[in-house]
Every structure is written in C-alpha cells, then in structure tokens.
Write a protein that holds these residues in place. Structure first.
Motif, PDB file in Angstrom:
ATOM      1  N   PHE A  80       0.859  -1.187   0.000  1.00  0.00           N
ATOM      2  CA  PHE A  80       0.000   0.000   0.000  1.00  0.00           C
ATOM      3  C   PHE A  80       0.888   1.228   0.000  1.00  0.00           C
ATOM      4  O   PHE A  80       1.742   1.388   0.875  1.00  0.00           O
ATOM      5  N   ASP A  81       0.711   2.083  -1.000  1.00  0.00           N
ATOM      6  CA  ASP A  81       1.547   3.269  -1.144  1.00  0.00           C
ATOM      7  C   ASP A  81       0.977   4.400  -0.292  1.00  0.00           C
ATOM      8  O   ASP A  81       0.312   5.312  -0.776  1.00  0.00           O
ATOM      9  N   SER A  82       1.266   4.326   1.012  1.00  0.00           N
ATOM     10  CA  SER A  82       0.722   5.321   1.942  1.00  0.00           C
ATOM     11  C   SER A  82       1.353   6.694   1.736  1.00  0.00           C
ATOM     12  O   SER A  82       0.705   7.724   1.982  1.00  0.00           O
ATOM     13  N   VAL A  83       2.605   6.734   1.279  1.00  0.00           N
ATOM     14  CA  VAL A  83       3.270   8.017   1.054  1.00  0.00           C
ATOM     15  C   VAL A  83       2.580   8.782  -0.084  1.00  0.00           C
ATOM     16  O   VAL A  83       2.291   9.985   0.037  1.00  0.00           O
ATOM     17  N   ARG A  84       2.296   8.090  -1.176  1.00  0.00           N
ATOM     18  CA  ARG A  84       1.612   8.751  -2.291  1.00  0.00           C
ATOM     19  C   ARG A  84       0.202   9.160  -1.903  1.00  0.00           C
ATOM     20  O   ARG A  84      -0.277  10.231  -2.285  1.00  0.00           O
ATOM     21  N   ASN A  97      -9.666   7.158  -3.599  1.00  0.00           N
ATOM     22  CA  ASN A  97     -10.038   5.746  -3.663  1.00  0.00           C
ATOM     23  C   ASN A  97      -8.835   4.926  -3.226  1.00  0.00           C
ATOM     24  O   ASN A  97      -7.790   4.940  -3.881  1.00  0.00           O
ATOM     25  N   ASP A  98      -8.980   4.240  -2.106  1.00  0.00           N
ATOM     26  CA  ASP A  98      -7.853   3.479  -1.580  1.00  0.00           C
ATOM     27  C   ASP A  98      -7.335   2.447  -2.579  1.00  0.00           C
ATOM     28  O   ASP A  98      -6.165   2.064  -2.543  1.00  0.00           O
ATOM     29  N   GLY A  99      -8.201   1.999  -3.475  1.00  0.00           N
ATOM     30  CA  GLY A  99      -7.769   1.030  -4.464  1.00  0.00           C
ATOM     31  C   GLY A  99      -6.659   1.540  -5.353  1.00  0.00           C
ATOM     32  O   GLY A  99      -5.861   0.750  -5.877  1.00  0.00           O
ATOM     33  N   ASP A 100      -6.610   2.865  -5.544  1.00  0.00           N
ATOM     34  CA  ASP A 100      -5.546   3.446  -6.369  1.00  0.00           C
ATOM     35  C   ASP A 100      -4.164   3.245  -5.756  1.00  0.00           C
ATOM     36  O   ASP A 100      -3.162   3.378  -6.450  1.00  0.00           O
ATOM     37  N   TYR A 101      -4.095   2.949  -4.472  1.00  0.00           N
ATOM     38  CA  TYR A 101      -2.816   2.887  -3.771  1.00  0.00           C
ATOM     39  C   TYR A 101      -2.451   1.458  -3.358  1.00  0.00           C
ATOM     40  O   TYR A 101      -1.408   1.243  -2.749  1.00  0.00           O
ATOM     41  N   ARG A 119      -8.564  -4.570  -7.657  1.00  0.00           N
ATOM     42  CA  ARG A 119      -8.122  -4.272  -6.292  1.00  0.00           C
ATOM     43  C   ARG A 119      -9.209  -4.663  -5.294  1.00  0.00           C
ATOM     44  O   ARG A 119      -9.573  -3.904  -4.389  1.00  0.00           O
ATOM     45  N   GLY A 120      -9.772  -5.846  -5.491  1.00  0.00           N
ATOM     46  CA  GLY A 120     -10.790  -6.339  -4.582  1.00  0.00           C
ATOM     47  C   GLY A 120     -12.129  -5.654  -4.771  1.00  0.00           C
ATOM     48  O   GLY A 120     -12.940  -5.601  -3.840  1.00  0.00           O
ATOM     49  N   GLY A 121     -12.379  -5.135  -5.974  1.00  0.00           N
ATOM     50  CA  GLY A 121     -13.648  -4.462  -6.249  1.00  0.00           C
ATOM     51  C   GLY A 121     -13.616  -2.968  -6.039  1.00  0.00           C
ATOM     52  O   GLY A 121     -14.634  -2.287  -6.207  1.00  0.00           O
ATOM     53  N   LEU A 122     -12.445  -2.431  -5.692  1.00  0.00           N
ATOM     54  CA  LEU A 122     -12.345  -0.986  -5.441  1.00  0.00           C
ATOM     55  C   LEU A 122     -12.149  -0.187  -6.725  1.00  0.00           C
ATOM     56  O   LEU A 122     -12.362   1.027  -6.735  1.00  0.00           O
ATOM     57  N   LEU A 123     -11.711  -0.838  -7.809  1.00  0.00           N
ATOM     58  CA  LEU A 123     -11.454  -0.150  -9.067  1.00  0.00           C
ATOM     59  C   LEU A 123     -12.081  -0.921 -10.215  1.00  0.00           C
ATOM     60  O   LEU A 123     -12.456  -2.094 -10.084  1.00  0.00           O
TER      61      LEU A 123
END
Length: 307
Positions: A80-84, A97-101, A119-123
């Motif tokens: 998970f790209d928390s910095v971005r 959208n958390d799926g982007d990261y 991404r588990g249905g997020l995108l």
C-alpha cells in the motif's frame, strides 16, 4: 573476434531446462497435495529456472518475487503506497479511492487475478494489467506458477507469516479490509519456493511444503544441458564444440572432486555454462594458453572469493 551474445545468461524466459524425472514427480506431488514445492540445492543449480520453464511448458500464468532481507510477508500479498496517498490527500485532490494505492503481490495475482485487477472491487478491472502478460501473452489461462526466490534471505518471521495464506489460499488486505480468496476460475497455483540453505526454515513451514533437493551436477547431465542451450541459441554442434562441452564437464567434475580440500568453492551448472559461452565467444580450447586462466575465472574460484 568474439561473437556477441544476444541474450542474458539468466533470462528466466522458460525456454530451456533439463527436467529430471524425479523433479517432475515432485511438481506433480505438490500439485496433487495443493502444497508449495520447496526447492533446495547449491547456488547455480537451476532452482530458479524450474518455475518459468514449467509455466511456459504448460501455458500457465507466471509470477515471481525475489526475497531480500527487507522483504515482508505482506509484500507477496499486497503493498500500500501510503506516502503517495498522503501526498494526494495534502494536495486536496478530492475523495481518494484506496484502491488506487493498493498494489497486488504475486500471490494475490496467482490466487485471484480478477480480484487483483479490480483491487478487490475498489477499481474498474480494466484499469490494471496482469503482470503475467509480460511472460505469456495468452488470455489469462487457468492456473499459475509463482516463484518465491531465496526465501532463506528473509527475516525468520516471514515463512511463518505465510503459513495461513499458503495453506488456506485466502487473506485480508489490512489497509482496506478487502478479503481475497482463491477464485474457482484461477485454477490451483504451483508455488515454487527456493532456498540456498543459508538459514534454517521453521519446522511448521517445512511441514506445509513438499520438499525436493536438486542434486549436484553429473558429467552426463552437464553435457545434456549444454546441448539443450546451444540448440536453443541456434549454435551449431561441430566436433570441436562437442569436444569442448565434454572437456569443460570433465574439468568441472575435477574441481568439484578437489573442492572439499577447502581451497575452492563447488562450481555449479551456471558457472559451467558461463565457461562454455566464454570459450565459444573467445575461441578458447583446452590446449589454448588461456585455458588455465579461464578455468580459475569461471570454475576453480577460491572458496574465500567474495568474502
């Protein structure tokens, strides 16, 4: 003049591998038991080449992850790209959208490729490409091969942290709460894990694996492997080349026989192929004055080299 070599020596393209019958059976047992296959053996013995070869042979999706001392178990499942995400939040880019990261790891792609794409249905699934397409340009065939390379390089906690996802084929993405389960259409994955035995693995982890140790090279197998590689590279096999293949195989076996004295490390199949390619490119034969130096550069390396 030396002829240029147009390929890398460790391309992992799956085109060439001399698969012994007992290793083939080990793969079949791992698939039948639905367990990972743990491959051990000397460095350079061909452990990492098994997975791409089998994937190409069977037309399966292929994924790999090379372990380092900093690898965590979750890296094989997702990152998970928390910095971005923090940067985007500070830039006030609206609802995020958390799926982007979320970046699916190799086990997610192998177990649930449709879930990984979305991404588990997020995108939207079409937004993300299966990384296996770099290896097999087929339309997502059932079944996958995953190479987890050099697991003994990892922190000892990593193998234990993989026990549940490797056994149950499911996990939860902690950053989003997304459950991931093996998809019926994905087919059973062949998970191949390699170790150089630099560190003992937990007994609980070993119990959940089918284990196989690649044997050391023999003269006959070295000759067979060399012929396979040269045919794939579309090189001719004139008598001089056949003699060179045998001479190098004999030389490697002599070095291995005396390496136990402690002065040299055990040369591997990979180093044999290095020596062969160098001889062919540079025109070196056993009666060439450069032969002793080539031998020490490729086959008879000091045991302390690299320390």
């Amino acid at each position: 003049m030396a002829k240029p070599i147009t390929h890398g020596p460790d391309s992992r393209d799956g085109h060439v591998y001399d698969m012994p019958d007992d290793l083939r059976l080990a793969i079949e047992v791992a698939l039948a038991a639905d367990r990972p296959l743990l491959l051990s053996g000397d460095p350079g013995s061909g452990k990492s080449s098994v997975a791409p070869y089998y994937a190409r042979l069977k037309g399966l999706r292929y994924y790999e992850h090379v372990i380092t001392a900093r690898t965590q178990a979750t890296d094989l499942l997702w990152t998970f790209d928390s910095v971005r995400r923090l940067g985007d939040a500070q830039a006030h880019r609206g609802r995020l959208n958390d799926g982007d990261y979320v970046v699916p790891g190799v086990l997610w792609w192998a177990l649930a490729p449709e879930s990984a794409r979305s991404r588990g249905g997020l995108l939207a699934p079409s937004l993300h490409r299966d990384p296996a397409e770099r290896f097999h340009h087929r339309h997502h065939p059932n079944g996958a091969v995953v190479l987890i390379d050099e697991i003994d390089k990892a922190d000892p906690d990593l193998p234990n942290s993989l026990l549940v996802p490797l056994a149950s084929h499911e996990f939860t993405v902690g950053d989003t709460g997304t459950p991931v389960r093996r998809e019926a259409d994905a087919g059973p994955p062949l998970i191949i894990i390699t170790t150089n035995n630099e560190r003992d693995l937990p007994q609980a982890f070993l119990r959940r694996c089918v284990t196989f140790t690649l044997p050391g090279p023999t003269r006959e197998r070295l000759v067979s492997i060399a012929r396979l590689h040269l045919r794939h590279e579309r090189r001719g096999l004139p008598e001089t080349t056949r003699d060179l293949i045998v001479a190098l195989a004999d030389e490697l076996m002599r070095v291995r026989a005396t390496a136990d004295l402690g002065h040299q490390r055990l040369p591997s199949t990979a180093e044999y192929l290095d020596a062969l390619r160098a001889c062919l490119a540079l025109g070196i034969t056993p009666d060439d004055p450069r032969w002793p130096l080539l031998r020490s550069l490729t086959l008879a390396k000091p045991a302390e080299a690299g320390r």
